[in-house]
Design a protein around this motif. Structure first.
Motif, short mmCIF file in Angstrom:
data_model
loop_
_atom_site.label_atom_id
_atom_site.label_comp_id
_atom_site.label_asym_id
_atom_site.label_seq_id
_atom_site.Cartn_x
_atom_site.Cartn_y
_atom_site.Cartn_z
N VAL A 1 -2.86 4.88 1.33
CA VAL A 1 -1.97 3.78 1.65
C VAL A 1 -2.39 2.89 3.03
CG1 VAL A 1 0.04 4.42 0.18
CG2 VAL A 1 0.01 5.06 2.41
N ASP A 2 -3.74 3.61 3.52
CA ASP A 2 -3.78 2.85 4.93
C ASP A 2 -4.67 1.76 5.00
OD1 ASP A 2 -5.31 2.55 7.49
OD2 ASP A 2 -6.15 4.62 7.67
N ASN A 3 -4.06 0.69 5.60
CA ASN A 3 -4.78 -0.52 5.50
C ASN A 3 -5.77 -1.09 6.45
OD1 ASN A 3 -3.19 -1.15 2.93
ND2 ASN A 3 -2.36 -3.19 3.86
N GLY A 4 -6.11 0.01 7.19
CA GLY A 4 -7.07 -0.15 8.27
C GLY A 4 -6.83 0.37 9.38
N ASN A 5 -5.77 1.20 9.57
CA ASN A 5 -5.41 1.63 11.14
C ASN A 5 -6.48 2.33 11.72
OD1 ASN A 5 -2.60 1.09 11.84
ND2 ASN A 5 -2.03 1.69 9.70
N PHE B 1 -12.02 -9.59 1.89
CA PHE B 1 -12.73 -9.53 3.31
C PHE B 1 -13.81 -8.59 3.67
CE2 PHE B 1 -8.43 -11.30 3.20
CZ PHE B 1 -8.69 -12.74 3.61
N GLY B 2 -14.28 -7.82 2.40
CA GLY B 2 -15.29 -6.73 2.70
C GLY B 2 -14.60 -5.48 3.30
N PRO B 3 -15.46 -4.59 4.06
CA PRO B 3 -14.88 -3.51 4.41
C PRO B 3 -13.76 -3.65 5.46
CG PRO B 3 -17.11 -3.48 4.47
CD PRO B 3 -16.75 -4.83 4.17
N SER B 4 -12.70 -3.11 5.14
CA SER B 4 -11.51 -3.42 5.90
C SER B 4 -10.92 -2.21 6.57
CB SER B 4 -10.36 -4.12 5.30
OG SER B 4 -9.98 -3.43 4.00
N GLY B 5 -11.43 -0.96 6.22
CA GLY B 5 -10.74 0.39 6.50
C GLY B 5 -9.72 0.93 5.24
N ARG B 6 -9.76 -0.01 4.11
CA ARG B 6 -9.01 0.65 2.91
C ARG B 6 -10.13 1.68 2.19
NH1 ARG B 6 -7.08 -4.22 4.02
NH2 ARG B 6 -5.12 -4.65 3.44
N PHE B 7 -9.39 2.83 1.78
CA PHE B 7 -10.47 3.93 1.26
C PHE B 7 -10.73 3.64 -0.17
CE2 PHE B 7 -9.02 5.40 5.27
CZ PHE B 7 -9.78 6.51 5.55
N THR B 8 -11.08 2.53 -0.55
CA THR B 8 -11.32 2.16 -1.88
C THR B 8 -12.53 1.00 -1.99
OG1 THR B 8 -10.46 1.73 -4.07
CG2 THR B 8 -9.48 0.57 -2.22
N ASN B 9 -12.78 0.61 -3.41
CA ASN B 9 -13.73 -0.45 -3.28
C ASN B 9 -13.09 -2.09 -3.05
OD1 ASN B 9 -12.49 0.24 -5.88
ND2 ASN B 9 -13.55 -1.61 -6.71
N GLY B 10 -11.57 -2.17 -3.14
CA GLY B 10 -11.06 -3.45 -3.39
C GLY B 10 -9.72 -3.35 -2.87
N LYS B 11 -8.59 -3.45 -3.42
CA LYS B 11 -7.35 -3.43 -2.94
C LYS B 11 -6.75 -2.09 -3.20
CE LYS B 11 -5.93 -8.30 -3.96
NZ LYS B 11 -5.13 -9.27 -4.65
N ASN B 12 -5.86 -1.69 -2.14
CA ASN B 12 -5.21 -0.29 -2.64
C ASN B 12 -4.10 -0.58 -2.88
OD1 ASN B 12 -3.54 -1.06 -0.37
ND2 ASN B 12 -4.35 0.48 1.15
N VAL B 13 -3.10 0.62 -3.22
CA VAL B 13 -1.81 0.40 -4.13
C VAL B 13 -0.79 -0.54 -3.41
CG1 VAL B 13 -0.92 2.56 -3.13
CG2 VAL B 13 -0.26 1.74 -5.35
N ILE B 14 -0.92 -0.52 -1.92
CA ILE B 14 0.10 -1.18 -1.05
C ILE B 14 -0.39 -2.77 -1.32
CG2 ILE B 14 0.67 -1.84 1.20
CD1 ILE B 14 1.76 0.96 -0.01
N ASP B 15 -1.47 -3.06 -1.29
CA ASP B 15 -1.88 -4.56 -1.49
C ASP B 15 -1.23 -4.99 -2.82
OD1 ASP B 15 -3.38 -4.79 0.72
OD2 ASP B 15 -5.06 -3.77 -0.07
N LEU B 16 -1.52 -4.07 -4.01
CA LEU B 16 -1.14 -4.53 -5.40
C LEU B 16 0.23 -4.45 -5.69
CD1 LEU B 16 -4.07 -2.59 -6.94
CD2 LEU B 16 -3.79 -4.93 -6.97
N LEU B 17 0.94 -3.49 -4.75
CA LEU B 17 2.24 -3.46 -4.81
C LEU B 17 2.95 -4.91 -4.20
CD1 LEU B 17 3.80 -0.11 -3.96
CD2 LEU B 17 4.08 -1.27 -6.16
N GLY B 18 2.41 -5.29 -3.11
CA GLY B 18 2.69 -6.33 -2.54
C GLY B 18 2.44 -7.67 -3.42
N ALA C 1 -9.04 -0.32 -9.77
CA ALA C 1 -8.66 -0.49 -11.08
C ALA C 1 -7.69 0.56 -11.51
CB ALA C 1 -9.83 -0.20 -12.11
N VAL C 2 -7.71 2.11 -10.75
CA VAL C 2 -6.65 2.78 -10.89
C VAL C 2 -5.19 2.55 -10.11
CG1 VAL C 2 -5.97 5.30 -10.49
CG2 VAL C 2 -8.13 4.66 -11.56
N ASN C 3 -5.68 2.13 -8.82
CA ASN C 3 -4.66 1.47 -8.11
C ASN C 3 -3.66 0.47 -8.55
OD1 ASN C 3 -5.01 3.29 -5.82
ND2 ASN C 3 -6.62 1.75 -5.07
#
Length: 373
Positions: A48-52, A74-91, A344-346
């Motif tokens: 759930v890290d968005n880039g800290n 926005f490209g590499p942002s510190g998220r540990f995945t290829n795209g959005k993480n689960v927090i982005d998608l919940l948002g 996709a899994v997120n």
């Protein structure tokens, strides 16, 4: 001479206008069903890290390079995945208008925090000593301290209200615990005399105190994330030299934690009047995908999408190589690197968390229902 129109006549006229005019009617209807979640405050580890960790020196748990973020706007942002993480998608599901900013970004202050802040730190855990392997990371206790000492005073200024008034409008997401097993217990950082059951009991007791601390600061709505089936990850299978099956000793450990976490949620509710806690069973959601990936739209549940840097190569056995090779069909893969799921899994996890009516996936209600309370 001007005349005063009776208030009841004004109310009747506006009501009639709303009834006759579809535009006005839709506005009233929208207000009536407006979600009550204003934003998200997020605590936890890399899932759930968005880039800290981008802003932390001397840590190996950092993914500020390609192929991470290859599918993120926005490209590499510190998220540990290829795209959005689960927090982005919940948002997205909850209608939060902006990405939740990472606390460690120096620009995360003022109006940028009115929809919430993300404090999660890759490699961290519920216990303070978890993550020492990764270098400098922010433990869950440190994350809560940052929320209390730095964000809360600023938020009260921005929202012009006391935190106890504004915080019930936010959802507090806590997703931590996996590293306490993989980077602590199973790496022999605890005493050999401590059993798995004792370790897990200590872990859930500590988490209980942390959730109560957030409650005492004004939080009322919580989403507690289960630990994923880490024994099925490419990293675990490589470490335990198995290709075909999940590493059951790891899965049994996190399953024990998840069962206790759900029990904890029920038991502490009475100690936190006015609170609503939701258990998101991402373990089951991912396990169902891994058992029968084809039925869920996936074709690869075994190997990582990216080329992982091994320990022999100076890597962690988890993270992608800088500029390494990457699969083209990322939406068909379950794991992006040695541990973390693809976007996709997120998306599946976020969708289940938001809308599933299956109590084994989200309990006692989904986040859509929570947002309407």
């Amino acid at each position: 001479m001007s005349q005063t129109i009776p208030q009841n006549l004004v109310f009747f006229s506006l009501s009639l206008l709303a009834f006759l005019h579809p535009c006005c009617s839709s506005i009233i209807d929208r207000e009536k069903h407006e979600p009550k979640i204003k934003g998200l405050f997020v605590f936890g580890s890399s899932l759930v890290d968005n880039g800290n960790n981008n802003f932390i020196k001397n840590t190996i748990a950092k993914v500020d390079y390609l192929p991470y973020g290859i599918d993120f706007p926005f490209g590499p942002s510190g998220r540990f995945t290829n795209g959005k993480n689960v927090i982005d998608l919940l948002g997205d599901k909850l209608g939060i208008p902006n990405y939740i900013p990472p606390f460690n970004d120096p620009s995360t202050s003022g109006r940028k925090i009115v929809y919430g802040v993300n404090y999660a730190s890759g490699g961290s855990g519920i216990l303070d000593d978890t993550g020492a392997f990764a270098g400098n990371v922010m433990s869950l206790n440190a994350q809560i301290r940052n929320f209390e000492a730095v964000t809360l005073p600023d938020l009260e200024v921005q929202l012009r209200s006391k935190s106890r008034v504004s915080l019930p409008q936010f959802l507090f997401v806590v997703g931590s615990g996996g590293n306490d097993y993989s980077l602590n217990y199973f790496m022999g950082m605890t005493s050999n005399n401590v059993s798995l059951e004792e370790f897990t009991a200590n872990l859930t007791t500590t988490l209980t105190h942390q959730v109560k601390r957030l409650y005492n600061l004004g939080a009322r709505k919580f989403a507690l994330m289960a630990i994923n089936p880490n024994g099925c990850s490419p990293m675990a299978k490589a470490r335990f030299s198995t290709r075909d099956h999940c590493v059951q000793v790891l899965n049994r450990a996190v399953h024990l934690f998840n069962v206790r976490l759900k029990t904890l949620l029920v038991s502490i509710r009475t100690q936190m009047p006015g609170s609503v806690l939701v258990f998101v069973n991402s373990y089951k959601v991912m396990r169902d995908i891994i058992r029968d990936p084809a039925s869920k739209g996936f074709s690869n549940a075994r190997s990582s999408c990216c080329e992982v840097a091994t320990i022999k190569e100076g890597g962690t056995g988890i993270l992608c190589k800088r500029g390494g090779s990457i699969c083209t069909n990322r939406s068909a893969h379950v794991f992006f690197d040695g541990l973390h799921p693809t976007e996709a899994v997120n998306l599946v996890i976020a969708t289940k968390a938001y809308a599933s009516n299956f109590k084994a996936e989200v309990y006692p209600m989904n986040l859509k229902q929570l947002s309407e309370i």
